[in-house]
Design a protein around this motif. Structure first.
Motif, PDB file in Angstrom:
ATOM      1  N   LYS A  50      23.159 -28.006 149.498  1.00  0.00           N
ATOM      2  CA  LYS A  50      23.401 -27.133 148.360  1.00  0.00           C
ATOM      3  C   LYS A  50      22.393 -25.978 148.348  1.00  0.00           C
ATOM      4  O   LYS A  50      22.756 -24.814 148.109  1.00  0.00           O
ATOM      5  CB  LYS A  50      23.299 -27.945 147.063  1.00  0.00           C
ATOM      6  N   VAL A  51      21.147 -26.279 148.649  1.00  0.00           N
ATOM      7  CA  VAL A  51      20.114 -25.236 148.688  1.00  0.00           C
ATOM      8  C   VAL A  51      20.389 -24.275 149.841  1.00  0.00           C
ATOM      9  O   VAL A  51      20.192 -23.055 149.718  1.00  0.00           O
ATOM     10  CB  VAL A  51      18.721 -25.876 148.811  1.00  0.00           C
ATOM     11  N   LYS A 104      23.256 -23.410 150.960  1.00  0.00           N
ATOM     12  CA  LYS A 104      24.361 -22.535 150.583  1.00  0.00           C
ATOM     13  C   LYS A 104      23.901 -21.376 149.699  1.00  0.00           C
ATOM     14  O   LYS A 104      24.606 -20.375 149.581  1.00  0.00           O
ATOM     15  CB  LYS A 104      25.437 -23.343 149.848  1.00  0.00           C
ATOM     16  N   GLU A 105      22.733 -21.526 149.073  1.00  0.00           N
ATOM     17  CA  GLU A 105      22.177 -20.454 148.251  1.00  0.00           C
ATOM     18  C   GLU A 105      21.443 -19.413 149.090  1.00  0.00           C
ATOM     19  O   GLU A 105      20.817 -18.510 148.545  1.00  0.00           O
ATOM     20  CB  GLU A 105      21.225 -21.036 147.197  1.00  0.00           C
ATOM     21  N   GLY A 114      16.555 -17.249 146.565  1.00  0.00           N
ATOM     22  CA  GLY A 114      17.550 -17.050 147.604  1.00  0.00           C
ATOM     23  C   GLY A 114      18.515 -15.922 147.284  1.00  0.00           C
ATOM     24  O   GLY A 114      19.115 -15.334 148.191  1.00  0.00           O
ATOM     25  N   ARG A 115      18.671 -15.589 146.017  1.00  0.00           N
ATOM     26  CA  ARG A 115      19.563 -14.518 145.614  1.00  0.00           C
ATOM     27  C   ARG A 115      18.854 -13.169 145.493  1.00  0.00           C
ATOM     28  O   ARG A 115      19.505 -12.160 145.255  1.00  0.00           O
ATOM     29  CB  ARG A 115      20.212 -14.861 144.266  1.00  0.00           C
ATOM     30  N   CYS A 145      16.476 -21.808 144.907  1.00  0.00           N
ATOM     31  CA  CYS A 145      17.800 -21.310 144.530  1.00  0.00           C
ATOM     32  C   CYS A 145      17.711 -19.947 143.853  1.00  0.00           C
ATOM     33  O   CYS A 145      18.589 -19.090 144.029  1.00  0.00           O
ATOM     34  CB  CYS A 145      18.486 -22.308 143.609  1.00  0.00           C
ATOM     35  N   PHE A 194      18.205 -15.635 136.622  1.00  0.00           N
ATOM     36  CA  PHE A 194      19.623 -15.297 136.736  1.00  0.00           C
ATOM     37  C   PHE A 194      20.065 -14.296 135.678  1.00  0.00           C
ATOM     38  O   PHE A 194      21.257 -14.076 135.480  1.00  0.00           O
ATOM     39  CB  PHE A 194      20.470 -16.571 136.630  1.00  0.00           C
ATOM     40  N   LEU A 214      20.224 -26.773 139.753  1.00  0.00           N
ATOM     41  CA  LEU A 214      20.309 -26.012 141.001  1.00  0.00           C
ATOM     42  C   LEU A 214      21.347 -24.908 140.803  1.00  0.00           C
ATOM     43  O   LEU A 214      22.427 -24.929 141.395  1.00  0.00           O
ATOM     44  CB  LEU A 214      20.691 -26.932 142.168  1.00  0.00           C
ATOM     45  N   GLY A 215      21.001 -23.980 139.917  1.00  0.00           N
ATOM     46  CA  GLY A 215      21.945 -22.940 139.560  1.00  0.00           C
ATOM     47  C   GLY A 215      22.812 -23.377 138.394  1.00  0.00           C
ATOM     48  O   GLY A 215      22.622 -24.437 137.801  1.00  0.00           O
TER      49      GLY A 215
END
Length: 734
Positions: free
Chosen positions: A478-479, A481-482, A447-448, A444, A308, A609-610
């Motif tokens: 939640k995963v 949504k990533e 995914g970005r 996660c 990140f 998770l982020g």
């Protein structure tokens, strides 16, 4: 000889008895026949010719021939040895860069040895007043090859020998075959004592090994042309060129021969042990041997914060920003913290040295030494095995062939992170196999970065083996949504490579195509040294089986992922988390310095998770156990980002493992109902029970409360109402 004597002692009585019996029988026979037996005349040996025989003449001839042959053999042997000696001296004189004085001395000795006969060589005696000798002033006046002065305290008396020989300084040391003639040092008759360290203005002599009186041995040249004095100081020879060793079997110069504390493995456990050893023994000399090319570093950021980071240089520098914005390196210490392995034995106050790129392939427990992959050997006094583990792979992938393996990542090391980061920007699709901690974090993160990421696992929900079903389903969403496609109940049947794509076929017939695979299916403990070291491997949990003090045998300890230890509260276990590596390494280091402490600490682990969702866990967290969850509404401070702002570190175990919970007292608040099936689980506490006793706790978006959870498990009590226990964590505060 002893055998012959024994046989004679046994047969002599029998022989005497037999002769006596024969004599008695003969007498009886003579009496019966009325006549005596004629006695045979005994043989006599004459010293002179009795009747003209030639026995004595033959005897003298044989003796004379034997003596003559022995004399010829001795003469030839001495002559050949003398010729070889003269040839060797001539060769030394003819070498380049030889000092004129030494060359003249050698030539003079050779000439004298040729002129004088062997039988008439004088013995070496102390120099008289009339004999010209090489004095100290003559040595100092020599400009071609200066010689270090040596203080003389007591003269050394040389044993008398048959032939004096000069041992000169030789620029290219060579191992010479033994010579039968006695040898003494006669180049300088002045008595020799230990020489002090050579100054820069002086040129030291080449190293010479004095031999027994029956052999001449010129010392073999060591790498970098260094000569070591008896006082332990090293002086580098400027005149002697660097010579290659005769047999390149010696250990590399940067590998020390001995390490009082040897730590095998360069991970978190080894570094924690080294720091603990140095804390208790400030002068300790610690050597870490790691197969990796990097200094000790922490692994959690490789699957968390580094993905990140907005800094494009973070891939190379490995500096990352924590959730609280502070920058940090994944390395525990900079290179300046460590000492060179070659200088470890010379450092005055000890230190920690790291030998990178070396693997220990054999361990000799009885000899207290290990063997490296390059053949070098290191002896030790105390040893720690902290080899960690290797990523586990699916058998269907291993059998799929080379093309599939080239497009599969087993995530563990720094190079794995850099490789996967590069791949994520080059390919269009990535499939992550595994629903555990690592698989969830990488999903996660990727995914970005990647346009199409698929995560598949055999469980019904994400983290299905750890979290209860309702919370597992929540994390699955939640995963998603990533930007990750989640495939549940997925059991891989086979993997093939067709048309530049990897095809993954599941047992239920579903087929998926991708460019790359990330296998995150667990860790296999490294126990390669168990066979050579004779250490026990646990058949149920894997890893080296150790006692409560993390000791495998008398002077060998094991820590980290490779240790299968006995938990005094939860039984035998093996834990694969950062906090366990820190605590077990620290305890092993203390016990290596004589602490003798048992391992009672309940290690924790965490996963994020982020930056918005994170959880910490301790004890046995198994979804097959009955659970009780108590949840509350989350606030802005109930996130991993807020937790790091409060603790000052993204590695949350560093601030919590040292803390100790005091008396457990909950604040007086209204008791809210426990929430089990709420769709939005903001924050809460999940208790894992075995026989009505709490054996594991998960803190969901609840941070800096781990000492309380640790004390609850340590007490091991039954609780009638876990809602009251949940108040201890203050989850209902705003």
């Amino acid at each position: 000889m002893f055998k012959c004597k024994t046989v004679w002692n046994k047969l002599a009585p029998l022989a005497r008895a037999s002769s006596t019996l024969c004599l008695q029988n003969a007498r009886k026979s003579a009496l019966r026949h009325g006549r005596r037996l004629e006695m045979v005349q005994k043989a006599q040996m004459s010293s002179g010719p009795a009747g003209g025989g030639g026995e004595n003449t033959l005897y003298y001839v044989l003796i004379g021939a034997t003596c003559l042959g022995a004399g010829v053999y001795a003469y030839r042997t001495v002559s050949e040895d003398k010729d070889r000696y003269n040839e060797r001296m001539t060769e030394i004189v003819s070498r380049p860069k030889q000092g004129p004085q030494a060359a003249e001395a050698v030539a003079e000795v050779v000439a004298e040895s040729k002129e004088e006969p062997v039988a008439e060589e004088p013995t070496l005696t102390e120099p008289s007043a009339e004999e010209p000798t090489l004095t100290e002033a003559d040595v100092e006046s020599t400009e071609s090859e200066p010689i270090a002065e040596a203080p003389v305290t007591k003269p050394i008396v040389e044993e008398p020998v048959t032939e004096p020989t000069v041992q000169a300084s030789i620029p290219e040391p060579t191992v010479e075959s033994p010579i039968r003639e006695p040898v003494v040092e006669a180049s300088v008759i002045k008595p020799v004592a230990e020489a002090p360290a050579v100054t820069q203005s002086e040129e030291p002599l080449a190293p010479v090994v004095e031999s027994e009186p029956t052999a001449v041995i010129i010392a073999e040249h060591v790498p970098e042309a260094s000569s070591v004095s008896e006082s332990g100081k090293t002086a580098v020879s400027k005149a002697a060129p660097a010579a290659e060793p005769v047999e390149p079997t010696a250990a590399p110069s940067d590998v020390p021969e001995h390490a009082p504390y040897l730590l095998i493995g360069g991970g978190t456990a080894s570094f924690a042990a080294a720091r603990s050893i140095r804390a208790r023994d400030p002068g300790a000399r610690v050597l870490i041997v790691t197969e990796e090319s990097d200094l000790p570093y922490m692994r959690p950021p490789l699957s968390k914060e580094l993905w990140f980071s907005d800094d494009p240089k973070a891939i190379e520098t490995l500096h990352f920003k924590q959730w609280n914005g502070k920058e940090r390196s994944i390395y525990f210490q900079p290179p300046s913290f460590y000492v060179s392995p070659a200088d470890l034995a010379k450092v005055e106050n000890g230190g920690v040295a790291v030998l990178t790129g070396c693997k220990v392939v054999h361990m000799d427990v009885r000899g207290n030494k290990v063997k490296l992959s390059d053949g070098a050997e290191i002896s030790y006094e105390k040893c720690l095995i902290a080899t960690g583990g290797v990523p586990r792979n699916l058998q269907v992938i291993e059998r799929a062939g080379e093309e599939v393996m080239k497009r599969t990542t087993l995530f563990r090391k720094i190079e794995d992170f850099r490789s996967l980061e590069k791949i994520s920007g080059e390919v269009k699709s990535i499939i992550i196999i595994g629903g555990g901690f690592l698989g969830s974090e990488l999903a996660c993160a990727l995914g970005r970065r990647c346009s199409h990421v698929i995560k598949m696992f055999p469980e019904k929900g994400n983290m299905g083996k750890v979290l209860p079903e309702y919370l597992s389903n929540w994390t699955t969403e939640k995963v998603r949504k990533e930007g990750v496609s989640v495939i549940t109940d997925a059991v891989v049947k086979n993997v093939t490579y067709k048309n530049d794509k990897l095809e993954i076929k599941l047992k239920d017939g579903r087929l998926f195509k991708t460019d790359h695979i990330v296998a995150a299916v667990g860790l296999e403990p490294s126990v390669d040294l168990a066979k050579s070291a004779g250490l026990e491997v646990d058949s149920d949990f894997g890893g080296y089986r150790v006692n409560a003090e993390l000791q495998a045998c008398s002077n060998i300890w094991v820590a980290g992922d490779a240790a299968c230890f006995y938990d005094i509260k939860l039984g035998r276990r093996r834990v694969e988390h950062h906090d366990h590596a820190v605590v077990s390494g620290r305890l092993a280091g203390e016990n290596m310095t004589g602490a003798s402490k048992p391992y009672w600490h309940q290690s924790m682990f965490w996963s994020d998770l982020g930056p918005d969702v994170g959880y910490e866990a301790i004890g046995i967290v198994d979804s097959s156990l009955p659970t009780v969850g108590v949840f509350a509404k989350a606030t802005a401070k109930d996130t991993p980002k807020a937790a790091t702002e409060q603790s000052g570190t993204g590695i949350r175990s560093e601030s919590e493992t040292e803390a100790v919970a005091g008396a457990l007292k909950a604040k007086t608040t209204a008791t809210p109902p426990s929430i089990q099936q709420k769709e939005d689980y903001g924050k809460g506490v999940i208790f894992y029970l075995r026989d009505q006793v709490v054996v594991g706790i998960v803190l969901w978006n609840v941070f800096n409360r781990m000492p309380i959870a640790r004390k609850i498990i340590k007490d091991g009590e039954q609780h009638a109402d876990l809602n009251e226990v949940a108040k201890l964590f203050n989850i209902h505060e705003d």
